[in-house]
Every structure is written in C-alpha cells, then in structure tokens.
Write an enzyme that holds these catalytic residues in place. Structure first.
Site, mmCIF file in Angstrom:
data_model
loop_
_atom_site.group_PDB
_atom_site.id
_atom_site.type_symbol
_atom_site.label_atom_id
_atom_site.label_comp_id
_atom_site.label_asym_id
_atom_site.label_seq_id
_atom_site.Cartn_x
_atom_site.Cartn_y
_atom_site.Cartn_z
ATOM 1 N N GLU A 1 0.712 -1.354 0.022
ATOM 2 C CA GLU A 1 0.022 0.255 -0.062
ATOM 3 C C GLU A 1 1.580 1.324 0.164
ATOM 4 O OE1 GLU A 1 -4.311 -0.530 2.146
ATOM 5 O OE2 GLU A 1 -2.532 -1.490 3.635
ATOM 6 N N GLU B 1 -3.095 -9.792 4.071
ATOM 7 C CA GLU B 1 -4.608 -9.600 4.563
ATOM 8 C C GLU B 1 -5.256 -10.292 4.169
ATOM 9 O OE1 GLU B 1 -2.499 -7.473 2.925
ATOM 10 O OE2 GLU B 1 -2.715 -5.799 3.806
HETATM 11 C C1 1HE Z 1 6.585 -8.620 11.906
HETATM 12 C C2 1HE Z 1 6.420 -8.258 10.631
HETATM 13 C C3 1HE Z 1 4.470 -8.098 10.838
HETATM 14 C C4 1HE Z 1 7.751 -9.521 10.061
HETATM 15 N N1 1HE Z 1 4.423 -7.099 12.053
HETATM 16 N N2 1HE Z 1 6.493 -7.721 13.064
HETATM 17 N N3 1HE Z 1 2.254 -8.630 6.431
HETATM 18 C C5 1HE Z 1 2.537 -10.030 6.666
HETATM 19 O O1 1HE Z 1 1.261 -10.638 6.656
HETATM 20 C C6 1HE Z 1 3.694 -10.075 6.511
HETATM 21 C C7 1HE Z 1 4.199 -10.965 7.837
HETATM 22 N N4 1HE Z 1 5.429 -11.137 7.373
HETATM 23 C C8 1HE Z 1 6.801 -12.359 6.790
HETATM 24 O O2 1HE Z 1 5.730 -12.837 6.010
HETATM 25 C C9 1HE Z 1 7.899 -12.220 6.716
HETATM 26 O O3 1HE Z 1 8.076 -11.581 7.749
HETATM 27 C C10 1HE Z 1 8.836 -11.757 5.757
HETATM 28 C C11 1HE Z 1 8.381 -12.506 4.495
HETATM 29 C C12 1HE Z 1 8.226 -10.356 5.212
HETATM 30 C C13 1HE Z 1 9.506 -12.029 6.003
HETATM 31 O O4 1HE Z 1 10.278 -12.673 6.240
HETATM 32 P P1 1HE Z 1 11.654 -13.026 7.258
HETATM 33 O O5 1HE Z 1 12.032 -14.756 7.294
HETATM 34 O O6 1HE Z 1 12.907 -12.089 6.434
HETATM 35 O O7 1HE Z 1 11.306 -12.669 8.317
HETATM 36 P P2 1HE Z 1 11.062 -13.059 10.308
HETATM 37 O O8 1HE Z 1 11.363 -14.375 10.624
HETATM 38 O O9 1HE Z 1 9.611 -13.900 9.435
HETATM 39 O O10 1HE Z 1 10.781 -12.093 10.919
HETATM 40 C C14 1HE Z 1 11.680 -11.423 11.151
HETATM 41 C C15 1HE Z 1 11.263 -10.454 12.773
HETATM 42 O O11 1HE Z 1 10.480 -9.768 12.031
HETATM 43 C C16 1HE Z 1 9.888 -11.402 13.645
HETATM 44 O O12 1HE Z 1 10.283 -11.269 15.076
HETATM 45 P P3 1HE Z 1 11.192 -11.374 16.267
HETATM 46 O O13 1HE Z 1 10.826 -10.752 17.086
HETATM 47 O O14 1HE Z 1 10.140 -12.874 16.045
HETATM 48 O O15 1HE Z 1 12.289 -12.006 15.718
HETATM 49 C C17 1HE Z 1 8.654 -11.386 13.349
HETATM 50 O O16 1HE Z 1 7.840 -11.396 14.054
HETATM 51 C C18 1HE Z 1 8.761 -9.783 12.420
HETATM 52 N N5 1HE Z 1 7.437 -9.551 11.660
HETATM 53 N N6 1HE Z 1 6.754 -9.225 9.823
HETATM 54 C C19 1HE Z 1 4.902 -7.648 13.372
HETATM 55 N N7 1HE Z 1 3.626 -7.920 9.497
HETATM 56 C C20 1HE Z 1 -3.419 -0.740 7.103
HETATM 57 S S1 1HE Z 1 -3.780 -2.593 7.361
HETATM 58 C C21 1HE Z 1 -2.122 -3.427 6.666
HETATM 59 C C22 1HE Z 1 -2.740 -4.701 6.523
HETATM 60 C C23 1HE Z 1 -1.024 -5.551 6.502
HETATM 61 O O17 1HE Z 1 -0.538 -5.119 5.794
HETATM 62 S S2 1HE Z 1 -1.890 -6.562 7.208
HETATM 63 C C24 1HE Z 1 -0.196 -8.109 6.440
HETATM 64 C C25 1HE Z 1 1.113 -8.157 7.489
#
Ligand code: 1HE
Length: 263
Positions: free
Chosen positions: A116, A136
């Site tokens: 977005e 989402e």
């Molecule tokens: C996060 C987030 C996040 C990572 N919020 N903490 N977005 C999503 O559903 C995407 C969610 N994220 C992923 O699918 C993956 O993290 C990635 C593909 C982006 C990257 O993968 P990777 O293997 O490099 O990293 P990871 O091991 O998954 O994440 C590393 C850390 O970042 C980990 O935290 P840690 O404390 O365990 O190290 C994750 O929890 C954290 N992290 N993404 C919070 N999104 C206005 S409305 C909009 C609505 C949306 O955007 S919904 C989609 C949300």
C-alpha cells in the site's frame, strides 16, 4: 523538517539539497509499520524542506516493508478501526499528494501495508529480489491503507481480488509485467536507480511535476469532458510559468540538451 526517528530516517542530499531520502529503519521487524512509524512517515512528507524537488523512499535490510505491525493489531472496536485506517490514509496521502514526486526503491518483501505504501509513490523501481503479496486475506483482515483504491489502478481489480483470495505472491519479473513497478533492476540496484530517477525528476519545472502529481490522477478519474477542461486549465497554468518559457526558448536556440533520444 520532521526529525529522523528511531524507525525512520530522513536525509536531504544533492548539490542543492534537492533530494530527500526517506528510509524505513526497522530491519529487525522487516520494517513493519507501527502506528508511530506511520505517523513519522506522515510528518516526514508533510515537512520536507523547501529545497527538496524529489524524494526516494526505501527500506533498510533485506525487505522493503512487511506491512502493518501485526503485534499492534489488538482488539479494536469499529470506530477505532476506522480511525486507524484513516491514519494510514493521511500518511499515504502525504506521500502521494505531497509537494514532490516520490520514487520507491523496492526489494524483498513488498507486502500488505508495504505494498500500500509503495502504491502511494509515483514511480516504483524493483530489484530482482522483490516480491509482492497481500496476506490480509489470510490474516482475516482487509487492506486499510488505501490499497483498495490504489492497487487496482496498477494491476486491476481482478488481480488484486485473486491476490487476496488465494494469497498469490508475484515475483519481480511478473510484478513489472503486471504494472506494480515501472522499472526492474538487478538485485541490490533499486536504490541507485531510484536516486538516478529522482535526480532527473528534480530538474523538471516544479509546476510540471506538481501537475503530474495533483492534476493527472484526478483528470484520469473525471468524465472525458471534465478531464479535457481540467487539462486545458492546468496546461495553461504550467506553460505560463516564466521557467516554462525559458525552457522552450533554450530548446529553440539549441541550448537545452534535452532533445528526445531513442529509448
Ligand atoms: C513482523 C512483521 C509484521 C515480520 N508485523 N512483526 N504483513 C504480513 O502478514 C507479513 C508478515 N511477515 C512475513 O511474512 C515475513 O516476516 C517476511 C516475508 C516479511 C520476512 O520474512 P523473514 O523470514 O525475513 O523474517 P521473519 O523471521 O518472518 O521476521 C523477522 C522478525 O520480524 C520477527 O520478529 P522476531 O521478534 O521473532 O525476530 C517477526 O515477527 C517480525 N515481523 N513481519 C510485526 N508485519 C493498513 S492495513 C495493512 C494490513 C497489512 O499490512 S496485513 C499484512 C501484514
């Protein structure tokens, strides 16, 4: 100018301080957009110094942006949910309808709210590591950062519907073919290419850039008859600027160095 914060840095570069580099600096959380970071983005784009003529937005680390900070997704009632979404609209409107064109340098994840955000920029440059998704649907929520308005304009309603219904992920090559990004470059090259484009954009007449940002998207949504009228008005305003006259004079005198060359 809005100060840089822990999760967002704002750097003004170029000989005439004409380029702003706005960078998400939260790589440990994949640049997930917390409420604070969304507000910082809004403040950054609302407070760019007057010398700035173009901006580049990018993300530190392996990913551009993982979207909404899911750790903040708490139980909100309907009113709070609406205000939260509206706060994203205000921030991304400040990107799209701010004072200067914005080039997004994309790499790695450009997902959910990250997509977005990217969609609010005027030009997207994606390197070969880029992938696009709208998780989402899988998370049981809906886009709330203007995605349902901006993303169909890039790829169409049918493709966005498919992405959200099925969790489909597009890679960099398909993303360029579909219209997510206007430029695709080798891995690691998005920022340099974005800076090159921003430097080029910064040399345009400011009024032309303003017309492209503020008039063109509105004209595109007007009925043809209204659009032609708006186009006539904005083109008359742009060409009346002394800078426009000087540029045309330079071209006619062979001094401009801006002859159109084959691509
Ligand atoms: C996060 C987030 C996040 C990572 N919020 N903490 N977005 C999503 O559903 C995407 C969610 N994220 C992923 O699918 C993956 O993290 C990635 C593909 C982006 C990257 O993968 P990777 O293997 O490099 O990293 P990871 O091991 O998954 O994440 C590393 C850390 O970042 C980990 O935290 P840690 O404390 O365990 O190290 C994750 O929890 C954290 N992290 N993404 C919070 N999104 C206005 S409305 C909009 C609505 C949306 O955007 S919904 C989609 C949300």
């Amino acid at each position: 100018m809005a100060p840089s914060s822990k999760d967002l840095s704002v750097e003004i570069t170029g000989k005439k301080k004409e380029i702003a580099v706005v960078r998400l600096t939260r790589p440990a959380k994949r640049n997930a957009l917390s409420d604070g970071l969304v507000a910082a983005l809004r403040d950054a784009f609302q407070n760019l110094p007057a010398s700035v003529r173009a901006a580049v937005i990018d993300g530190e680390g392996e990913h551009f942006c993982a979207g909404l900070d899911l750790s903040e997704l708490k139980e909100r009632d309907a009113g709070e949910g609406m205000h939260h979404s509206r706060s994203w609209h205000a921030a991304l409107d400040a990107v799209q309808f701010g004072p200067v064109p914005v080039v997004a340098a994309l790499h790695g994840a450009v997902v959910g709210g990250g997509l977005e955000l990217a969609s609010a920029a005027h030009i997207r440059v994606a390197d070969d590591t880029t992938f696009y998704a709208l998780p989402e649907g899988t998370r049981g929520i809906f886009v709330g950062g203007g995605g349902s308005v901006r993303i169909p304009k890039l790829i169409g309603v049918a493709r966005m519907t498919d992405m959200m219904l099925t969790g489909r992920v597009y890679n960099a090559e398909d993303g360029e073919r579909l219209g997510f990004a206007q430029y695709r470059v080798p891995a690691g090259g998005a920022f340099d290419k974005a800076m090159e484009l921003a430097a080029r954009i910064a040399t345009n007449a400011p009024l032309t850039n303003y017309a492209l940002m503020h008039a063109l998207p509105r004209i595109a949504e007007q009925p043809a008859d209204h659009g032609f009228m708006t186009e006539a008005l904005i083109s008359a305003i742009a060409q009346s600027a002394p800078e426009a006259k000087a540029r045309v004079r330079d071209f006619l005198a062979g001094k401009a160095g801006t002859k159109v060359k084959r691509g």
